[in-house]
Design a protein around this motif. Structure first.
Motif, PDB file in Angstrom:
ATOM      1  N   VAL A   1       0.839  -1.206   0.000  1.00 47.36           N
ATOM      2  CA  VAL A   1       0.000   0.000   0.000  1.00 47.36           C
ATOM      3  C   VAL A   1       0.874   1.255   0.000  1.00 47.36           C
ATOM      4  CG1 VAL A   1      -1.683   1.332   1.336  1.00 47.36           C
ATOM      5  CG2 VAL A   1      -1.979  -1.132   1.054  1.00 47.36           C
ATOM      6  N   ILE A   2       1.931   1.242   0.790  1.00 51.07           N
ATOM      7  CA  ILE A   2       2.840   2.390   0.840  1.00 51.07           C
ATOM      8  C   ILE A   2       3.479   2.622  -0.525  1.00 51.07           C
ATOM      9  CG2 ILE A   2       5.073   3.156   1.754  1.00 51.07           C
ATOM     10  CD1 ILE A   2       4.159   1.894   4.465  1.00 51.07           C
ATOM     11  N   ILE A   3       3.989   1.573  -1.134  1.00 51.15           N
ATOM     12  CA  ILE A   3       4.615   1.712  -2.456  1.00 51.15           C
ATOM     13  C   ILE A   3       3.601   2.211  -3.477  1.00 51.15           C
ATOM     14  CG2 ILE A   3       5.630   0.411  -4.389  1.00 51.15           C
ATOM     15  CD1 ILE A   3       7.643   1.196  -2.204  1.00 51.15           C
ATOM     16  N   GLU A   4       2.390   1.706  -3.432  1.00 53.92           N
ATOM     17  CA  GLU A   4       1.361   2.168  -4.381  1.00 53.92           C
ATOM     18  C   GLU A   4       1.069   3.654  -4.196  1.00 53.92           C
ATOM     19  OE1 GLU A   4      -1.922  -0.507  -3.741  1.00 53.92           O
ATOM     20  OE2 GLU A   4      -1.005  -2.084  -4.956  1.00 53.92           O
ATOM     21  N   LYS A   5       0.895   4.092  -2.956  1.00 55.81           N
ATOM     22  CA  LYS A   5       0.619   5.513  -2.687  1.00 55.81           C
ATOM     23  C   LYS A   5       1.795   6.390  -3.119  1.00 55.81           C
ATOM     24  CE  LYS A   5      -1.280   6.851   1.232  1.00 55.81           C
ATOM     25  NZ  LYS A   5      -2.469   7.652   0.952  1.00 55.81           N
ATOM     26  N   LEU A   6       3.009   5.956  -2.800  1.00 54.92           N
ATOM     27  CA  LEU A   6       4.178   6.755  -3.151  1.00 54.92           C
ATOM     28  C   LEU A   6       4.450   6.739  -4.654  1.00 54.92           C
ATOM     29  CD1 LEU A   6       6.537   5.972  -0.147  1.00 54.92           C
ATOM     30  CD2 LEU A   6       5.256   8.085  -0.604  1.00 54.92           C
ATOM     31  N   THR A   7       4.106   5.665  -5.336  1.00 64.29           N
ATOM     32  CA  THR A   7       4.265   5.613  -6.789  1.00 64.29           C
ATOM     33  C   THR A   7       3.346   6.628  -7.458  1.00 64.29           C
ATOM     34  OG1 THR A   7       4.974   3.306  -6.761  1.00 64.29           O
ATOM     35  CG2 THR A   7       4.079   4.142  -8.849  1.00 64.29           C
ATOM     36  N   MET A   8       2.104   6.711  -7.002  1.00 67.78           N
ATOM     37  CA  MET A   8       1.190   7.717  -7.553  1.00 67.78           C
ATOM     38  C   MET A   8       1.738   9.126  -7.338  1.00 67.78           C
ATOM     39  SD  MET A   8      -2.691   6.315  -6.908  1.00 67.78           S
ATOM     40  CE  MET A   8      -2.545   6.318  -5.132  1.00 67.78           C
ATOM     41  N   THR A   9       2.262   9.369  -6.155  1.00 69.22           N
ATOM     42  CA  THR A   9       2.821  10.683  -5.840  1.00 69.22           C
ATOM     43  C   THR A   9       4.064  10.950  -6.687  1.00 69.22           C
ATOM     44  OG1 THR A   9       1.959  10.526  -3.600  1.00 69.22           O
ATOM     45  CG2 THR A   9       3.705  12.119  -3.973  1.00 69.22           C
ATOM     46  N   ALA A  10       4.950   9.976  -6.791  1.00 66.56           N
ATOM     47  CA  ALA A  10       6.168  10.140  -7.583  1.00 66.56           C
ATOM     48  C   ALA A  10       5.848  10.387  -9.058  1.00 66.56           C
ATOM     49  CB  ALA A  10       7.064   8.912  -7.429  1.00 66.56           C
ATOM     50  N   ASN A  11       4.838   9.723  -9.582  1.00 71.28           N
ATOM     51  CA  ASN A  11       4.418   9.954 -10.961  1.00 71.28           C
ATOM     52  C   ASN A  11       3.971  11.401 -11.138  1.00 71.28           C
ATOM     53  OD1 ASN A  11       4.951   7.356 -11.869  1.00 71.28           O
ATOM     54  ND2 ASN A  11       2.878   6.642 -11.456  1.00 71.28           N
ATOM     55  N   HIS A  12       3.277  11.917 -10.166  1.00 72.11           N
ATOM     56  CA  HIS A  12       2.783  13.305 -10.210  1.00 72.11           C
ATOM     57  C   HIS A  12       3.928  14.322 -10.128  1.00 72.11           C
ATOM     58  CE1 HIS A  12      -0.132  16.479  -9.796  1.00 72.11           C
ATOM     59  NE2 HIS A  12       0.398  16.866  -8.650  1.00 72.11           N
ATOM     60  N   MET A  13       5.043  13.953  -9.518  1.00 75.65           N
ATOM     61  CA  MET A  13       6.174  14.866  -9.334  1.00 75.65           C
ATOM     62  C   MET A  13       7.036  15.003 -10.584  1.00 75.65           C
ATOM     63  SD  MET A  13       5.879  15.977  -6.304  1.00 75.65           S
ATOM     64  CE  MET A  13       4.134  15.759  -6.553  1.00 75.65           C
ATOM     65  N   MET A  14       6.951  14.037 -11.498  1.00 75.55           N
ATOM     66  CA  MET A  14       7.790  14.108 -12.710  1.00 75.55           C
ATOM     67  C   MET A  14       7.482  15.393 -13.474  1.00 75.55           C
ATOM     68  SD  MET A  14       8.128  10.324 -14.345  1.00 75.55           S
ATOM     69  CE  MET A  14       6.369  10.204 -14.637  1.00 75.55           C
ATOM     70  N   ASN A  15       8.557  16.066 -13.898  1.00 78.71           N
ATOM     71  CA  ASN A  15       8.367  17.334 -14.598  1.00 78.71           C
ATOM     72  C   ASN A  15       9.352  17.532 -15.752  1.00 78.71           C
ATOM     73  OD1 ASN A  15      10.811  18.010 -13.359  1.00 78.71           O
ATOM     74  ND2 ASN A  15       9.796  19.038 -11.666  1.00 78.71           N
ATOM     75  N   THR A  16      10.171  16.512 -16.010  1.00 81.13           N
ATOM     76  CA  THR A  16      11.208  16.609 -17.038  1.00 81.13           C
ATOM     77  C   THR A  16      11.354  15.244 -17.705  1.00 81.13           C
ATOM     78  OG1 THR A  16      12.379  18.216 -15.654  1.00 81.13           O
ATOM     79  CG2 THR A  16      13.630  17.213 -17.449  1.00 81.13           C
ATOM     80  N   PRO A  17      11.406  15.197 -19.044  1.00 82.75           N
ATOM     81  CA  PRO A  17      11.647  13.892 -19.674  1.00 82.75           C
ATOM     82  C   PRO A  17      13.089  13.460 -19.478  1.00 82.75           C
ATOM     83  CG  PRO A  17      11.512  15.634 -21.331  1.00 82.75           C
ATOM     84  CD  PRO A  17      11.224  16.273 -19.995  1.00 82.75           C
ATOM     85  N   ASP A  18      13.340  12.153 -19.672  1.00 82.39           N
ATOM     86  CA  ASP A  18      14.737  11.646 -19.604  1.00 82.39           C
ATOM     87  C   ASP A  18      15.533  12.215 -20.751  1.00 82.39           C
ATOM     88  OD1 ASP A  18      15.060  10.070 -17.283  1.00 82.39           O
ATOM     89  OD2 ASP A  18      13.938   8.428 -18.220  1.00 82.39           O
TER      90      ASP A  18
END
Length: 128
Positions: free
Chosen positions: A111-128
Protein backbone atom coordinates in the motif's frame (compact mmCIF):
# COMPACT_ATOMS: atom_id res chain seq x y z
CA UNK A 1 -18.24 -7.48 15.25
CA UNK A 2 -14.62 -7.43 14.09
CA UNK A 3 -12.30 -5.18 16.06
CA UNK A 4 -10.36 -2.61 14.04
CA UNK A 5 -6.75 -2.74 15.14
CA UNK A 6 -5.40 0.23 13.21
CA UNK A 7 -7.09 3.30 11.85
CA UNK A 8 -4.32 4.17 9.39
CA UNK A 9 -1.00 3.10 7.89
CA UNK A 10 0.94 5.26 10.33
CA UNK A 11 -0.37 3.37 13.37
CA UNK A 12 -0.28 -0.02 11.62
CA UNK A 13 3.43 0.19 10.81
CA UNK A 14 4.50 1.46 14.24
CA UNK A 15 4.04 5.23 14.23
CA UNK A 16 6.92 7.65 14.58
CA UNK A 17 9.51 4.95 15.27
CA UNK A 18 8.73 3.26 11.95
CA UNK A 19 8.72 6.57 10.07
CA UNK A 20 12.12 7.41 11.57
CA UNK A 21 13.54 4.03 10.50
CA UNK A 22 12.16 4.32 6.98
CA UNK A 23 13.40 7.89 6.47
CA UNK A 24 16.85 7.16 7.89
CA UNK A 25 17.29 4.07 5.71
CA UNK A 26 15.84 5.88 2.69
CA UNK A 27 18.20 8.86 2.86
CA UNK A 28 21.21 6.61 3.39
CA UNK A 29 20.40 5.27 -0.06
CA UNK A 30 19.47 8.61 -1.64
CA UNK A 31 22.79 10.08 -0.50
CA UNK A 32 24.66 7.38 -2.46
CA UNK A 33 22.44 7.09 -5.54
CA UNK A 34 24.09 8.56 -8.66
CA UNK A 35 20.77 9.54 -10.25
CA UNK A 36 19.54 11.34 -7.12
CA UNK A 37 22.68 13.03 -5.79
CA UNK A 38 22.44 15.90 -8.33
CA UNK A 39 19.01 17.05 -7.11
CA UNK A 40 19.52 16.65 -3.36
CA UNK A 41 21.61 18.82 -1.03
CA UNK A 42 24.89 17.47 0.33
CA UNK A 43 23.49 17.66 3.86
CA UNK A 44 20.24 15.70 3.92
CA UNK A 45 19.35 16.57 7.54
CA UNK A 46 16.65 19.13 6.75
CA UNK A 47 15.34 17.16 3.79
CA UNK A 48 14.95 14.08 6.02
CA UNK A 49 13.23 16.16 8.72
CA UNK A 50 10.65 17.40 6.21
CA UNK A 51 10.19 13.87 4.84
CA UNK A 52 9.47 12.58 8.37
CA UNK A 53 6.81 15.26 8.80
CA UNK A 54 5.31 14.53 5.39
CA UNK A 55 5.21 10.74 5.68
CA UNK A 56 3.71 10.98 9.16
CA UNK A 57 0.83 13.03 7.76
CA UNK A 58 0.60 11.16 4.42
CA UNK A 59 0.16 7.84 6.22
CA UNK A 60 -2.57 9.12 8.55
CA UNK A 61 -0.62 10.28 11.57
CA UNK A 62 -0.58 13.73 13.12
CA UNK A 63 -0.69 16.62 10.64
CA UNK A 64 2.89 17.63 11.43
CA UNK A 65 3.79 18.72 7.93
CA UNK A 66 0.94 21.22 7.69
CA UNK A 67 1.70 22.54 11.18
CA UNK A 68 5.33 23.14 10.21
CA UNK A 69 5.20 24.00 6.49
CA UNK A 70 1.58 24.61 5.48
CA UNK A 71 -0.21 22.73 2.72
CA UNK A 72 2.13 20.20 1.08
CA UNK A 73 1.74 21.57 -2.50
CA UNK A 74 4.12 18.79 -3.52
CA UNK A 75 4.26 19.42 -7.25
CA UNK A 76 4.89 23.13 -6.80
CA UNK A 77 7.59 22.54 -4.18
CA UNK A 78 9.34 20.06 -6.48
CA UNK A 79 9.18 22.07 -9.74
CA UNK A 80 12.68 23.58 -9.28
CA UNK A 81 14.17 20.08 -9.45
CA UNK A 82 14.35 18.15 -12.73
CA UNK A 83 12.45 14.99 -11.85
CA UNK A 84 12.75 12.55 -14.72
CA UNK A 85 11.30 9.06 -15.05
CA UNK A 86 14.78 7.71 -14.22
CA UNK A 87 14.93 9.78 -11.03
CA UNK A 88 11.39 8.78 -10.11
CA UNK A 89 12.35 5.14 -10.47
CA UNK A 90 15.55 5.64 -8.46
CA UNK A 91 13.60 7.39 -5.67
CA UNK A 92 11.05 4.58 -5.56
CA UNK A 93 13.81 1.95 -5.58
CA UNK A 94 15.48 3.61 -2.59
CA UNK A 95 12.14 3.68 -0.78
CA UNK A 96 11.41 0.04 -1.63
CA UNK A 97 14.77 -1.00 -0.18
CA UNK A 98 14.22 1.14 2.92
CA UNK A 99 10.80 -0.43 3.53
CA UNK A 100 12.28 -3.91 3.19
CA UNK A 101 15.14 -3.17 5.57
CA UNK A 102 12.75 -1.48 8.02
CA UNK A 103 10.72 -4.71 7.90
CA UNK A 104 7.43 -3.08 6.93
CA UNK A 105 5.02 -5.98 6.58
CA UNK A 106 2.23 -6.68 4.12
CA UNK A 107 -0.27 -5.41 3.28
CA UNK A 108 1.24 -2.09 4.36
CA UNK A 109 4.42 -2.44 2.35
CA UNK A 110 2.47 -2.74 -0.91
CA UNK A 111 0.00 0.00 0.00
CA UNK A 112 2.84 2.39 0.84
CA UNK A 113 4.62 1.71 -2.46
CA UNK A 114 1.36 2.17 -4.38
CA UNK A 115 0.62 5.51 -2.69
CA UNK A 116 4.18 6.76 -3.15
CA UNK A 117 4.27 5.61 -6.79
CA UNK A 118 1.19 7.72 -7.55
CA UNK A 119 2.82 10.68 -5.84
CA UNK A 120 6.17 10.14 -7.58
CA UNK A 121 4.42 9.95 -10.96
CA UNK A 122 2.78 13.30 -10.21
CA UNK A 123 6.17 14.87 -9.33
CA UNK A 124 7.79 14.11 -12.71
CA UNK A 125 8.37 17.33 -14.60
CA UNK A 126 11.21 16.61 -17.04
CA UNK A 127 11.65 13.89 -19.67
CA UNK A 128 14.74 11.65 -19.60
Amino acid sequence: MKEIKHRNIYDAIGGSDAIDRIVTLFYERVGRHPDLIPIFPDDLTETARKQRLFLTQFFGGPRLYEEDRGHPMLRRRHLPFPITPTRRDAWLHCMEEALLEANIQEPYHTVIIEKLTMTANHMMNTPD
